[in-house]
Design a protein around this motif. Structure first.
Motif, PDB file in Angstrom:
ATOM      1  N   GLN A  52       0.840  -1.199   0.000  1.00  0.00           N
ATOM      2  CA  GLN A  52       0.000   0.000   0.000  1.00  0.00           C
ATOM      3  C   GLN A  52       0.875   1.250   0.000  1.00  0.00           C
ATOM      4  O   GLN A  52       1.923   1.288   0.652  1.00  0.00           O
ATOM      5  CB  GLN A  52      -0.965  -0.007   1.179  1.00  0.00           C
ATOM      6  CG  GLN A  52      -0.336   0.019   2.560  1.00  0.00           C
ATOM      7  CD  GLN A  52      -1.354   0.411   3.634  1.00  0.00           C
ATOM      8  OE1 GLN A  52      -2.341   1.095   3.367  1.00  0.00           O
ATOM      9  NE2 GLN A  52      -1.113  -0.018   4.861  1.00  0.00           N
ATOM     10  N   GLN A  53       0.455   2.235  -0.760  1.00  0.00           N
ATOM     11  CA  GLN A  53       1.152   3.519  -0.803  1.00  0.00           C
ATOM     12  C   GLN A  53       0.140   4.647  -0.701  1.00  0.00           C
ATOM     13  O   GLN A  53      -0.017   5.443  -1.631  1.00  0.00           O
ATOM     14  CB  GLN A  53       1.943   3.653  -2.099  1.00  0.00           C
ATOM     15  CG  GLN A  53       3.204   2.816  -2.133  1.00  0.00           C
ATOM     16  CD  GLN A  53       4.141   3.291  -3.223  1.00  0.00           C
ATOM     17  OE1 GLN A  53       3.723   3.467  -4.363  1.00  0.00           O
ATOM     18  NE2 GLN A  53       5.386   3.515  -2.878  1.00  0.00           N
ATOM     19  N   PRO A  54      -0.559   4.728   0.416  1.00  0.00           N
ATOM     20  CA  PRO A  54      -1.528   5.810   0.575  1.00  0.00           C
ATOM     21  C   PRO A  54      -0.812   7.155   0.613  1.00  0.00           C
ATOM     22  O   PRO A  54       0.361   7.233   0.979  1.00  0.00           O
ATOM     23  CB  PRO A  54      -2.193   5.501   1.913  1.00  0.00           C
ATOM     24  CG  PRO A  54      -1.159   4.729   2.666  1.00  0.00           C
ATOM     25  CD  PRO A  54      -0.417   3.931   1.636  1.00  0.00           C
ATOM     26  N   TYR A  55      -1.550   8.213   0.225  1.00  0.00           N
ATOM     27  CA  TYR A  55      -0.904   9.531   0.205  1.00  0.00           C
ATOM     28  C   TYR A  55      -1.436  10.462   1.283  1.00  0.00           C
ATOM     29  O   TYR A  55      -0.935  11.582   1.429  1.00  0.00           O
ATOM     30  CB  TYR A  55      -1.040  10.186  -1.180  1.00  0.00           C
ATOM     31  CG  TYR A  55      -2.435  10.626  -1.524  1.00  0.00           C
ATOM     32  CD1 TYR A  55      -3.305   9.788  -2.196  1.00  0.00           C
ATOM     33  CD2 TYR A  55      -2.879  11.882  -1.164  1.00  0.00           C
ATOM     34  CE1 TYR A  55      -4.589  10.191  -2.500  1.00  0.00           C
ATOM     35  CE2 TYR A  55      -4.161  12.307  -1.464  1.00  0.00           C
ATOM     36  CZ  TYR A  55      -5.014  11.441  -2.141  1.00  0.00           C
ATOM     37  OH  TYR A  55      -6.291  11.856  -2.431  1.00  0.00           O
ATOM     38  N   ALA A  56      -2.440  10.035   2.017  1.00  0.00           N
ATOM     39  CA  ALA A  56      -2.983  10.884   3.076  1.00  0.00           C
ATOM     40  C   ALA A  56      -3.653  10.016   4.128  1.00  0.00           C
ATOM     41  O   ALA A  56      -4.047   8.883   3.850  1.00  0.00           O
ATOM     42  CB  ALA A  56      -3.995  11.888   2.507  1.00  0.00           C
TER      43      ALA A  56
END
Ligand SMILES: [Zn+2]
Length: 208
Positions: A52-56
């Motif tokens: 996972q690479q969430p940005y917020a």
């Protein structure tokens, strides 16, 4: 620019500013009735296939009228969501935010309050009655009470004004957190407060 529906993850740049722009663009899509992210199983599978690479990370209220992924038109893998009554902090919430910022490299934390918040109303009622509700609900009320006191019970708009104060107090607490203060001071992580309008679906940033 918004990521394509089949490419969940953070927008180019990875800065607090880019992350905020992406979140607010999603809210504009939601408000305009033109979301691009259907919550279908194909998108879930695409997100599950990699790290996972969430940005917020968005901290919001449990209120059933404020579903965070929907109001920001986000897909699987794009944002982390934490919801508590009145977006109140506790150690689990703080640890979760420290994790996504420190371990996942998320550059933006948003605290999202909303109108007619039941948790804020409970704090107002408790202060008016001079009686704490008991149980763990006391923790919610105690965390919100200082914002109500700052506005003053005599103010006819104590509910909405205390909601704003409580959002900004939560932002300040996060900016001062042991593990967040340094990256915030360095500009690598942004912590912002915002309000959700139940009638229009619009998210508005709060200054403070
Ligand atoms: Zn609420």
């Amino acid at each position: 620019m918004a990521p394509a529906p089949d490419e969940p993850g953070r927008p180019a740049g990875g800065t607090p500013r880019a992350a905020l722009a992406e979140l607010l663009a999603g809210n504009r899509r939601f408000v305009s009735g033109q979301p691009i992210h259907g919550h279908d199983v194909t998108a879930a599978a695409a997100a599950a296939s990699g790290d996972q690479q969430p940005y917020a990370v968005v901290l919001g209220c449990i209120d059933s009228r404020v579903p965070l992924e929907a109001i920001f038109d986000q897909t699987f893998g794009s944002i982390c969501v934490i919801r508590t009554g009145g977006h109140v902090l506790d150690r689990a919430v703080l640890g979760s935010i420290e994790f996504v910022v420190g371990q996942l490299g998320v550059p933006l934390v948003m605290v999202l309050g909303h109108e007619r918040c039941g948790a804020v109303a409970a704090a107002v009622d408790a202060l008016r009655a001079g009686e704490r509700p008991g149980g763990s609900l006391t923790h919610l009320v105690d965390q919100i009470a200082p914002a109500v006191t700052e506005v003053g019970l005599a103010d006819p708009r104590v509910g909405p004004l205390a909601t704003r104060r409580h959002v900004l107090r939560t932002v300040a607490a996060l900016r001062a957190d042991d593990l967040l203060a340094a990256p915030v001071a360095a500009g690598r992580v942004g912590v912002v407060g915002a309000l959700y309008d139940l009638a229009t679906g619009t998210v508005t940033l709060l200054e403070g």
